[in-house]
Design a protein around this motif. Structure first.
Motif, PDB file in Angstrom:
ATOM      1  N   LEU A   1      -4.773  -2.407   1.979  1.00 48.23           N
ATOM      2  CA  LEU A   1      -4.395  -3.121   0.860  1.00 48.23           C
ATOM      3  C   LEU A   1      -3.360  -4.331   0.975  1.00 48.23           C
ATOM      4  O   LEU A   1      -2.439  -3.878   1.861  1.00 48.23           O
ATOM      5  CB  LEU A   1      -3.809  -2.473  -0.466  1.00 48.23           C
ATOM      6  CG  LEU A   1      -4.842  -1.330  -0.995  1.00 48.23           C
ATOM      7  CD1 LEU A   1      -4.135  -0.684  -2.135  1.00 48.23           C
ATOM      8  CD2 LEU A   1      -5.924  -2.021  -1.430  1.00 48.23           C
ATOM      9  N   PRO A   2      -3.574  -5.435   0.606  1.00 53.24           N
ATOM     10  CA  PRO A   2      -2.761  -6.402   1.316  1.00 53.24           C
ATOM     11  C   PRO A   2      -1.282  -6.202   0.620  1.00 53.24           C
ATOM     12  O   PRO A   2      -0.963  -5.449  -0.293  1.00 53.24           O
ATOM     13  CB  PRO A   2      -3.085  -7.869   0.586  1.00 53.24           C
ATOM     14  CG  PRO A   2      -4.197  -7.444  -0.562  1.00 53.24           C
ATOM     15  CD  PRO A   2      -4.519  -6.082  -0.234  1.00 53.24           C
ATOM     16  N   GLU A   3      -0.334  -7.030   1.143  1.00 51.88           N
ATOM     17  CA  GLU A   3       0.980  -6.947   0.629  1.00 51.88           C
ATOM     18  C   GLU A   3       1.300  -7.160  -0.654  1.00 51.88           C
ATOM     19  O   GLU A   3       0.728  -7.918  -1.576  1.00 51.88           O
ATOM     20  CB  GLU A   3       2.066  -7.981   1.465  1.00 51.88           C
ATOM     21  CG  GLU A   3       3.549  -7.511   1.698  1.00 51.88           C
ATOM     22  CD  GLU A   3       4.165  -8.286   2.724  1.00 51.88           C
ATOM     23  OE1 GLU A   3       5.261  -7.956   3.032  1.00 51.88           O
ATOM     24  OE2 GLU A   3       3.393  -9.169   3.307  1.00 51.88           O
TER      25      GLU A   3
ATOM     26  N   GLU B   1      -1.838   1.286   1.508  1.00 50.69           N
ATOM     27  CA  GLU B   1      -1.443  -0.136   0.363  1.00 50.69           C
ATOM     28  C   GLU B   1      -0.406  -0.906   1.063  1.00 50.69           C
ATOM     29  O   GLU B   1       0.327  -0.528   2.141  1.00 50.69           O
ATOM     30  CB  GLU B   1      -0.682   0.684  -0.766  1.00 50.69           C
ATOM     31  CG  GLU B   1       0.491   1.552  -0.749  1.00 50.69           C
ATOM     32  CD  GLU B   1       0.912   2.204  -1.994  1.00 50.69           C
ATOM     33  OE1 GLU B   1       1.994   2.019  -2.326  1.00 50.69           O
ATOM     34  OE2 GLU B   1      -0.041   3.007  -2.450  1.00 50.69           O
ATOM     35  N   THR B   2      -0.239  -1.951   0.334  1.00 55.08           N
ATOM     36  CA  THR B   2       0.802  -3.150   0.907  1.00 55.08           C
ATOM     37  C   THR B   2       1.000  -3.328   2.336  1.00 55.08           C
ATOM     38  O   THR B   2       2.336  -3.173   2.791  1.00 55.08           O
ATOM     39  CB  THR B   2       2.080  -2.847   0.143  1.00 55.08           C
ATOM     40  OG1 THR B   2       2.991  -4.111  -0.057  1.00 55.08           O
ATOM     41  CG2 THR B   2       3.049  -1.556   0.176  1.00 55.08           C
TER      42      THR B   2
ATOM     43  N   HIS C   1      -0.749  -1.959  -4.880  1.00 53.27           N
ATOM     44  CA  HIS C   1      -0.468  -0.479  -4.537  1.00 53.27           C
ATOM     45  C   HIS C   1      -1.706   0.368  -5.209  1.00 53.27           C
ATOM     46  O   HIS C   1      -1.548   1.495  -5.197  1.00 53.27           O
ATOM     47  CB  HIS C   1       0.665  -0.161  -5.708  1.00 53.27           C
ATOM     48  CG  HIS C   1       1.972  -0.752  -4.788  1.00 53.27           C
ATOM     49  ND1 HIS C   1       2.822  -0.157  -3.819  1.00 53.27           N
ATOM     50  CD2 HIS C   1       2.668  -1.948  -5.358  1.00 53.27           C
ATOM     51  CE1 HIS C   1       3.585  -0.952  -3.533  1.00 53.27           C
ATOM     52  NE2 HIS C   1       3.815  -2.106  -4.524  1.00 53.27           N
ATOM     53  N   HIS C   2      -2.888  -0.414  -5.868  1.00 49.62           N
ATOM     54  CA  HIS C   2      -3.811   0.376  -6.419  1.00 49.62           C
ATOM     55  C   HIS C   2      -4.826   0.930  -5.347  1.00 49.62           C
ATOM     56  O   HIS C   2      -5.687   0.077  -5.012  1.00 49.62           O
ATOM     57  CB  HIS C   2      -4.495  -0.371  -7.591  1.00 49.62           C
ATOM     58  CG  HIS C   2      -3.705  -0.833  -8.764  1.00 49.62           C
ATOM     59  ND1 HIS C   2      -2.806  -2.051  -8.611  1.00 49.62           N
ATOM     60  CD2 HIS C   2      -3.578  -0.340  -9.893  1.00 49.62           C
ATOM     61  CE1 HIS C   2      -2.023  -1.969 -10.011  1.00 49.62           C
ATOM     62  NE2 HIS C   2      -2.553  -0.999 -10.557  1.00 49.62           N
ATOM     63  N   GLU C   3      -4.518   2.108  -5.054  1.00 47.34           N
ATOM     64  CA  GLU C   3      -4.997   2.646  -3.683  1.00 47.34           C
ATOM     65  C   GLU C   3      -6.443   3.485  -4.038  1.00 47.34           C
ATOM     66  O   GLU C   3      -7.274   3.767  -3.086  1.00 47.34           O
ATOM     67  CB  GLU C   3      -4.024   3.451  -3.031  1.00 47.34           C
ATOM     68  CG  GLU C   3      -4.519   3.687  -1.536  1.00 47.34           C
ATOM     69  CD  GLU C   3      -3.377   4.772  -0.787  1.00 47.34           C
ATOM     70  OE1 GLU C   3      -3.525   4.638   0.357  1.00 47.34           O
ATOM     71  OE2 GLU C   3      -2.339   5.121  -1.709  1.00 47.34           O
ATOM     72  N   LEU C   4      -6.604   3.789  -5.117  1.00 48.50           N
ATOM     73  CA  LEU C   4      -7.605   4.977  -5.327  1.00 48.50           C
ATOM     74  C   LEU C   4      -8.976   4.494  -4.998  1.00 48.50           C
ATOM     75  O   LEU C   4      -9.832   5.269  -4.297  1.00 48.50           O
ATOM     76  CB  LEU C   4      -7.749   5.579  -6.915  1.00 48.50           C
ATOM     77  CG  LEU C   4      -6.463   6.173  -7.274  1.00 48.50           C
ATOM     78  CD1 LEU C   4      -6.654   6.581  -8.984  1.00 48.50           C
ATOM     79  CD2 LEU C   4      -6.294   7.505  -6.588  1.00 48.50           C
TER      80      LEU C   4
ATOM     81  N   SER D   1      -9.002  -4.529  -1.027  1.00 47.33           N
ATOM     82  CA  SER D   1      -9.289  -4.620  -2.551  1.00 47.33           C
ATOM     83  C   SER D   1      -8.019  -5.386  -3.044  1.00 47.33           C
ATOM     84  O   SER D   1      -6.841  -4.873  -2.667  1.00 47.33           O
ATOM     85  CB  SER D   1      -9.466  -3.047  -3.161  1.00 47.33           C
ATOM     86  OG  SER D   1      -9.668  -3.370  -4.521  1.00 47.33           O
ATOM     87  N   VAL D   2      -8.393  -6.184  -4.280  1.00 52.46           N
ATOM     88  CA  VAL D   2      -7.196  -6.791  -4.674  1.00 52.46           C
ATOM     89  C   VAL D   2      -7.298  -6.605  -6.349  1.00 52.46           C
ATOM     90  O   VAL D   2      -8.265  -7.198  -7.052  1.00 52.46           O
ATOM     91  CB  VAL D   2      -7.318  -8.267  -4.598  1.00 52.46           C
ATOM     92  CG1 VAL D   2      -6.030  -8.999  -5.501  1.00 52.46           C
ATOM     93  CG2 VAL D   2      -7.149  -8.408  -2.963  1.00 52.46           C
ATOM     94  N   THR D   3      -6.463  -5.762  -6.999  1.00 48.20           N
ATOM     95  CA  THR D   3      -6.592  -5.589  -8.532  1.00 48.20           C
ATOM     96  C   THR D   3      -5.389  -6.110  -9.136  1.00 48.20           C
ATOM     97  O   THR D   3      -5.488  -6.716 -10.096  1.00 48.20           O
ATOM     98  CB  THR D   3      -6.690  -4.022  -8.586  1.00 48.20           C
ATOM     99  OG1 THR D   3      -7.557  -3.374  -7.863  1.00 48.20           O
ATOM    100  CG2 THR D   3      -6.606  -3.604 -10.018  1.00 48.20           C
TER     101      THR D   3
END
Length: 294
Positions: free
Chosen positions: A182-184, A211-212, A187-190, A233-235
């Motif tokens: 996940l990009p910096e 994450e991040t 935090h939405h990792e599921l 993924s970008v949420t």
């Protein structure tokens, strides 16, 4: 304790506001409170009761009968339905109740029943994804607090990690290597953890960074490891231009890899895919990709 308008209850339970008012007057099922300015509102107990009523009514119980049930009777019938029925809508509502009450035991019963009926993979797709869509409504109306969201997310995270650990990997020379991150600031990792499960299940190798992850860290990993695919993924909404900058940096530094974006904020890539930048609309598209690699 959250406050709800009657419109909030309608959006969340599917019961029309007009019907709720009729039930209030005729059966005294819920009783709205009033603010000091005389505005009607409802609380968590009202929401939970209406969710339970919605489940029972959908399974054939008449409102006139439900009105005579004690809270204990209602809870017993809901628990029985959660363990014996494969009605997804009722299971989603039962999971919402588990989240509001911080009830791990209730969550486990609903989740395990779904696995028996659907299997693990379909439970995530048919129950957990729609459940989080429903949670999105609660966030929009400010009706859940971070503790409730973290509680349910961590329970689901545990289930996903246990499922990954339970897979027997069969990596071969033909297996592909996927780098997941996940990009910096994300935090939405599921969703990414579920992608890890799908990839491992299809006998490919996963390098999972979580994450991040700073972009420089990706560069460092690439110096010692080769990978065929990058998946992110970008949420969380990003500042204007940052997502475009991220795609350009990934394209530049990882030109020999196929790069896939998932998540709500990645939809802008739908019509802007390039030779090695792609948008994943949902988990089913990843499953299709993995099946094509066999």
């Amino acid at each position: 304790m959250a406050n709800y308008s009657i419109k909030d209850l309608e959006n969340f339970t599917g019961i029309k506001a007009h019907t709720i008012r009729i039930w209030e007057k005729r059966y005294n099922l819920v009783e709205p409170k009033r603010t000091w300015t005389n505005i009607r509102y409802y609380d968590d107990e009202d929401l939970k009761k209406l969710l339970n009523i919605s489940i029972l009514n959908r399974h054939g119980y008449k409102i006139s009968n439900i009105a005579n049930f004690t809270d204990i009777t209602i809870n017993e019938k809901i628990l029985n339905l959660a363990q014996t029925q494969n009605d997804v809508e009722s299971q989603i509502e039962s999971m919402v109740l588990a989240m509001i009450d911080l009830d791990e035991n209730k969550f486990d019963k609903v989740f395990n029943t779904a696995i028996i009926n659907f299997g693990f993979e379909e439970t995530i797709l048919k129950l957990i994804y729609p459940f989080f869509e429903r949670i999105g409504i609660l966030w929009q109306i400010g009706s859940i607090n971070p503790a409730q969201e973290h509680f349910i997310s961590n329970l689901i995270r545990q289930k996903l990690i246990m499922a990954i650990d339970g897979l027997i990997g069969n990596v071969s020379e033909s297996s592909k290597i996927f780098l997941l991150f996940l990009p910096e600031g994300e935090h939405h990792e599921l969703g990414l953890i579920f992608f890890h499960y799908l990839i491992k299940k299809h006998n490919h190798k996963v390098i999972y960074l979580g994450e991040t992850v700073p972009f420089d860290a990706l560069i460092e990993v690439s110096k010692t490891h080769q990978f065929d695919y990058l998946l992110t993924s970008v949420t969380t909404p990003m500042q204007e231009g940052l997502l475009h900058e991220l795609t350009q940096d990934l394209r530049k530094h990882f030109s020999s890899s196929q790069i896939y974006f998932a998540g709500l904020q990645s939809q802008i890539l739908e019509n802007n895919s390039s030779e090695n930048i792609h948008w994943l609309k949902n988990a089913n598209e990843l499953r299709e990709l993995l099946s094509s690699l066999k």
